[in-house]
Scaffold this motif. Structure first.
Motif, PDB file in Angstrom:
ATOM      1  N   LEU A  28      -8.646   0.607   6.606  1.00 46.11           N
ATOM      2  CA  LEU A  28     -10.507   0.345   6.407  1.00 46.11           C
ATOM      3  C   LEU A  28      -9.982  -0.826   7.404  1.00 46.11           C
ATOM      4  O   LEU A  28      -9.334  -1.027   8.155  1.00 46.11           O
ATOM      5  CB  LEU A  28     -10.442   0.030   5.612  1.00 46.11           C
ATOM      6  N   GLU A  29     -11.739  -0.415   8.035  1.00 49.18           N
ATOM      7  CA  GLU A  29     -11.803  -1.852   9.334  1.00 49.18           C
ATOM      8  C   GLU A  29     -11.158  -2.810   9.386  1.00 49.18           C
ATOM      9  O   GLU A  29     -10.824  -3.876  10.113  1.00 49.18           O
ATOM     10  CB  GLU A  29     -12.804  -1.808   9.692  1.00 49.18           C
ATOM     11  N   ASP A  30     -10.920  -4.150   8.017  1.00 53.33           N
ATOM     12  CA  ASP A  30     -11.123  -5.167   8.088  1.00 53.33           C
ATOM     13  C   ASP A  30      -9.621  -5.012   8.179  1.00 53.33           C
ATOM     14  O   ASP A  30      -8.694  -6.485   8.176  1.00 53.33           O
ATOM     15  CB  ASP A  30     -11.221  -5.189   5.784  1.00 53.33           C
ATOM     16  N   GLY A  31      -8.945  -3.874   8.187  1.00 52.32           N
ATOM     17  CA  GLY A  31      -6.965  -4.005   8.722  1.00 52.32           C
ATOM     18  C   GLY A  31      -6.019  -3.498   7.728  1.00 52.32           C
ATOM     19  O   GLY A  31      -4.846  -3.571   7.908  1.00 52.32           O
ATOM     20  N   GLY A  32      -6.870  -3.976   6.569  1.00 49.42           N
ATOM     21  CA  GLY A  32      -5.855  -3.480   5.188  1.00 49.42           C
ATOM     22  C   GLY A  32      -6.284  -2.040   4.981  1.00 49.42           C
ATOM     23  O   GLY A  32      -6.264  -1.297   5.430  1.00 49.42           O
ATOM     24  N   GLY A  52       5.160   2.008   1.264  1.00 46.84           N
ATOM     25  CA  GLY A  52       5.340   3.368   1.591  1.00 46.84           C
ATOM     26  C   GLY A  52       5.571   4.507   3.335  1.00 46.84           C
ATOM     27  O   GLY A  52       6.610   4.506   3.610  1.00 46.84           O
ATOM     28  N   LEU A  53       4.733   3.228   3.757  1.00 47.18           N
ATOM     29  CA  LEU A  53       5.505   3.814   5.388  1.00 47.18           C
ATOM     30  C   LEU A  53       6.765   3.750   5.330  1.00 47.18           C
ATOM     31  O   LEU A  53       7.486   4.530   6.749  1.00 47.18           O
ATOM     32  CB  LEU A  53       4.484   3.143   6.228  1.00 47.18           C
ATOM     33  N   ALA A  54       7.373   2.850   4.819  1.00 48.14           N
ATOM     34  CA  ALA A  54       8.979   2.042   5.724  1.00 48.14           C
ATOM     35  C   ALA A  54       9.553   2.776   5.232  1.00 48.14           C
ATOM     36  O   ALA A  54      10.832   3.671   5.649  1.00 48.14           O
ATOM     37  CB  ALA A  54       9.167   0.708   5.546  1.00 48.14           C
ATOM     38  N   LEU A  55       9.254   3.598   3.996  1.00 49.22           N
ATOM     39  CA  LEU A  55      10.284   4.374   3.481  1.00 49.22           C
ATOM     40  C   LEU A  55      10.360   6.058   4.270  1.00 49.22           C
ATOM     41  O   LEU A  55      11.359   6.747   3.684  1.00 49.22           O
ATOM     42  CB  LEU A  55       9.546   4.549   1.758  1.00 49.22           C
ATOM     43  N   LEU A  56       8.977   6.270   4.765  1.00 50.40           N
ATOM     44  CA  LEU A  56       9.524   7.571   5.599  1.00 50.40           C
ATOM     45  C   LEU A  56       9.163   6.720   6.833  1.00 50.40           C
ATOM     46  O   LEU A  56       9.120   8.114   7.262  1.00 50.40           O
ATOM     47  CB  LEU A  56       7.970   7.639   5.486  1.00 50.40           C
ATOM     48  N   GLY A  57       9.849   5.759   7.232  1.00 46.38           N
ATOM     49  CA  GLY A  57      10.365   5.512   8.850  1.00 46.38           C
ATOM     50  C   GLY A  57       9.206   5.281   9.463  1.00 46.38           C
ATOM     51  O   GLY A  57       9.841   5.371  11.264  1.00 46.38           O
ATOM     52  N   ALA A  58       8.073   4.516   9.262  1.00 45.90           N
ATOM     53  CA  ALA A  58       7.083   4.461   9.881  1.00 45.90           C
ATOM     54  C   ALA A  58       6.439   3.273   9.464  1.00 45.90           C
ATOM     55  O   ALA A  58       6.873   1.877   8.773  1.00 45.90           O
ATOM     56  CB  ALA A  58       5.401   5.768   9.642  1.00 45.90           C
ATOM     57  N   LYS A  59       5.635   2.489  10.182  1.00 44.77           N
ATOM     58  CA  LYS A  59       4.930   1.284  10.615  1.00 44.77           C
ATOM     59  C   LYS A  59       3.364   1.805  10.597  1.00 44.77           C
ATOM     60  O   LYS A  59       2.929   2.843  10.810  1.00 44.77           O
ATOM     61  CB  LYS A  59       5.422   0.397  11.214  1.00 44.77           C
ATOM     62  N   PRO A  60       2.752   0.962  10.238  1.00 43.40           N
ATOM     63  CA  PRO A  60       0.951   1.341  10.300  1.00 43.40           C
ATOM     64  C   PRO A  60       0.932   1.511  11.117  1.00 43.40           C
ATOM     65  O   PRO A  60       1.109   0.986  12.680  1.00 43.40           O
ATOM     66  CB  PRO A  60       0.511  -0.253   9.333  1.00 43.40           C
ATOM     67  N   VAL A  61      -0.413   1.964  12.146  1.00 39.65           N
ATOM     68  CA  VAL A  61      -0.853   2.074  13.083  1.00 39.65           C
ATOM     69  C   VAL A  61      -1.461   0.940  14.043  1.00 39.65           C
ATOM     70  O   VAL A  61      -0.935   1.096  15.170  1.00 39.65           O
ATOM     71  CB  VAL A  61      -2.686   3.267  12.992  1.00 39.65           C
ATOM     72  N   ASP A  62      -2.022  -0.064  13.197  1.00 41.40           N
ATOM     73  CA  ASP A  62      -2.371  -1.200  13.933  1.00 41.40           C
ATOM     74  C   ASP A  62      -1.729  -2.626  12.889  1.00 41.40           C
ATOM     75  O   ASP A  62      -1.765  -3.055  11.810  1.00 41.40           O
ATOM     76  CB  ASP A  62      -3.408  -1.095  13.802  1.00 41.40           C
ATOM     77  N   PRO A  63      -0.190  -3.010  13.043  1.00 42.13           N
ATOM     78  CA  PRO A  63       0.491  -4.297  12.660  1.00 42.13           C
ATOM     79  C   PRO A  63       0.242  -5.156  12.829  1.00 42.13           C
ATOM     80  O   PRO A  63      -0.073  -5.856  10.808  1.00 42.13           O
ATOM     81  CB  PRO A  63       1.747  -3.743  13.104  1.00 42.13           C
ATOM     82  N   SER A  64      -0.871  -5.332  13.530  1.00 43.97           N
ATOM     83  CA  SER A  64      -1.855  -6.513  13.991  1.00 43.97           C
ATOM     84  C   SER A  64      -2.058  -7.081  13.480  1.00 43.97           C
ATOM     85  O   SER A  64      -3.405  -8.248  12.571  1.00 43.97           O
ATOM     86  CB  SER A  64      -1.703  -7.193  15.695  1.00 43.97           C
ATOM     87  N   ALA A  65      -3.033  -5.696  12.914  1.00 45.17           N
ATOM     88  CA  ALA A  65      -4.404  -5.730  11.670  1.00 45.17           C
ATOM     89  C   ALA A  65      -4.163  -6.464  10.432  1.00 45.17           C
ATOM     90  O   ALA A  65      -5.321  -6.788   9.455  1.00 45.17           O
ATOM     91  CB  ALA A  65      -5.189  -4.562  11.505  1.00 45.17           C
ATOM     92  N   VAL A  66      -3.464  -5.711  10.101  1.00 48.88           N
ATOM     93  CA  VAL A  66      -2.729  -6.337   8.979  1.00 48.88           C
ATOM     94  C   VAL A  66      -2.282  -7.575   8.980  1.00 48.88           C
ATOM     95  O   VAL A  66      -2.420  -7.536   7.233  1.00 48.88           O
ATOM     96  CB  VAL A  66      -1.124  -5.295   8.737  1.00 48.88           C
ATOM     97  N   THR A  67      -1.878  -7.572   9.569  1.00 52.03           N
ATOM     98  CA  THR A  67      -1.742  -9.082   9.094  1.00 52.03           C
ATOM     99  C   THR A  67      -2.747 -10.101   9.601  1.00 52.03           C
ATOM    100  O   THR A  67      -2.567 -11.168   8.176  1.00 52.03           O
ATOM    101  CB  THR A  67      -0.201 -10.096  10.575  1.00 52.03           C
ATOM    102  N   GLY A  68      -3.638 -10.266  10.179  1.00 49.32           N
ATOM    103  CA  GLY A  68      -4.833 -10.447  10.246  1.00 49.32           C
ATOM    104  C   GLY A  68      -5.666 -10.453   9.058  1.00 49.32           C
ATOM    105  O   GLY A  68      -5.973 -10.887   8.297  1.00 49.32           O
ATOM    106  N   PHE A  69      -5.555  -9.138   8.206  1.00 42.49           N
ATOM    107  CA  PHE A  69      -6.243  -8.696   6.715  1.00 42.49           C
ATOM    108  C   PHE A  69      -5.395 -10.010   5.834  1.00 42.49           C
ATOM    109  O   PHE A  69      -6.341 -10.913   4.884  1.00 42.49           O
ATOM    110  CB  PHE A  69      -5.676  -7.761   6.486  1.00 42.49           C
ATOM    111  N   PHE A  70      -4.301 -10.130   5.615  1.00 44.45           N
ATOM    112  CA  PHE A  70      -3.253 -11.488   4.896  1.00 44.45           C
ATOM    113  C   PHE A  70      -4.072 -12.859   5.703  1.00 44.45           C
ATOM    114  O   PHE A  70      -4.015 -13.678   4.108  1.00 44.45           O
ATOM    115  CB  PHE A  70      -1.877 -10.948   4.327  1.00 44.45           C
ATOM    116  N   LEU A  71      -4.362 -12.851   6.561  1.00 45.34           N
ATOM    117  CA  LEU A  71      -4.319 -14.156   6.766  1.00 45.34           C
ATOM    118  C   LEU A  71      -5.575 -14.336   6.519  1.00 45.34           C
ATOM    119  O   LEU A  71      -6.166 -15.993   5.771  1.00 45.34           O
ATOM    120  CB  LEU A  71      -4.294 -14.789   8.555  1.00 45.34           C
ATOM    121  N   ASN A  72      -6.215 -13.528   6.347  1.00 44.83           N
ATOM    122  CA  ASN A  72      -8.124 -13.633   6.194  1.00 44.83           C
ATOM    123  C   ASN A  72      -7.581 -13.878   4.847  1.00 44.83           C
ATOM    124  O   ASN A  72      -8.757 -14.890   3.567  1.00 44.83           O
ATOM    125  CB  ASN A  72      -8.813 -12.951   6.704  1.00 44.83           C
ATOM    126  N   GLN A  73      -7.371 -12.916   3.870  1.00 43.92           N
ATOM    127  CA  GLN A  73      -6.832 -13.062   2.185  1.00 43.92           C
ATOM    128  C   GLN A  73      -7.080 -14.467   1.985  1.00 43.92           C
ATOM    129  O   GLN A  73      -7.071 -15.309   0.935  1.00 43.92           O
ATOM    130  CB  GLN A  73      -5.533 -11.945   1.688  1.00 43.92           C
TER     131      GLN A  73
END
Length: 280
Positions: A28-32, A52-73
């Motif tokens: 989603l647009e909020d990074g999560g 789940g992505l890690a088990l497939l050898g992948a990372k999120p399309v925008d890792p920094s957005a995921v970090t931003g999501f948790f910081l906002n949380q």
């Protein structure tokens, strides 16, 4: 009936592409991430997506957005429990860095949640959706290890040992469950401690596997994970693969072969099982 080698062939690049596509459609647009694809994202689904992505050898399309999501949380006060802190720390650790403010908050919150039995979190009147009385202790130990906090691991082991039962499994009140046995053995593994009376626990798990006491995908996740923690592997990997593949729905995975919609949680369980069964 698919053979294990057949499953290996099926679970190649196209399989990975479809599952990654499903996971990323839940971004989603909020990074999560949220399996229902309706804002806002939730910490649990974001954790399951990243892992789940890690088990497939992948990372999120925008890792920094995921970090931003948790910081906002964190700033919004949404990381107020052992479980939500666990989701944040585990996902951020998978991405390579846990921000200092998350580490400080996580350590303080976890250490304030010690219980009277030397574990962490609630041990009585557990919410019905919580799988085990050892779940929060498992999550707490994981967070403390990931953030480099000091704590008394022997006290935690003492708490876990109190839930050991005569049948070789773990669970309070003399009732062993796959979930509690999984969390108990995983805690010992994280602490670098040999599982006490491991032969009895292995026998308990082998009985569960032989009787195939698997109704839902999480049952198989706990069984496979606990076996790994005691140095064993599934005796019936082909059956496990078949069960998991029967749960496939539009790139993701549901809770059981005959019912359910795909979610990020069950997709993570599915991928974990396939990894344990050497199909990924």
């Amino acid at each position: 009936m698919p053979t294990e080698s057949g499953a290996h062939h099926r679970l190649g690049a196209e399989f990975r592409r479809r599952v990654i596509g499903y996971i990323e459609r839940c971004r989603l647009e909020d990074g999560g991430y949220f399996f229902a694809r309706v804002p806002p994202s939730c910490a649990a689904d974001t954790y399951f997506a990243v892992k789940g992505l890690a088990l497939l050898g992948a990372k999120p399309v925008d890792p920094s957005a995921v970090t931003g999501f948790f910081l906002n949380q964190l700033r919004e006060g949404a990381l107020g429990s052992i479980t939500t802190v666990f989701f944040a720390v585990e996902a951020l650790s998978e991405l390579g860095e846990i921000p200092a403010e998350v580490k400080r908050h996580a350590r303080q919150l976890i250490m304030a949640q010690r219980n009277s039995l030397r574990g962490f979190g609630t041990v009585d009147d557990i919410y019905i959706e919580v799988s085990s009385e050892l779940e929060e202790t498992y999550q707490a130990v994981s967070v403390l290890k990931a953030t480099g906090a000091e704590f008394d691991g022997e006290e935690v082991c003492d708490f876990v040992r109190r839930t050991f039962n005569g049948d070789g499994g773990y669970g309070r009140g003399g009732r062993s469950t796959l979930a509690s046995t999984y969390y108990a053995t995983a805690i010992y593994q994280m602490l670098g401690v040999e599982v006490p009376r491991a032969a009895a626990t292995k026998a308990y798990l082998r009985r569960k596997e032989a009787r195939w006491e698997v109704r839902f995908i999480e049952d198989l996740y706990w069984l496979a994970g606990a076996l790994t923690s005691v140095g064993e592997r599934l005796n019936q990997p082909e059956r496990a693969i078949e069960f998991v593949l029967g749960c496939r729905r539009r790139g993701g995975f549901a809770r059981a072969p005959v019912i359910g919609i795909p979610t990020l949680e069950y997709t993570f369980y599915a991928l974990s099982i396939l990894k344990e069964a050497s199909a990924l």
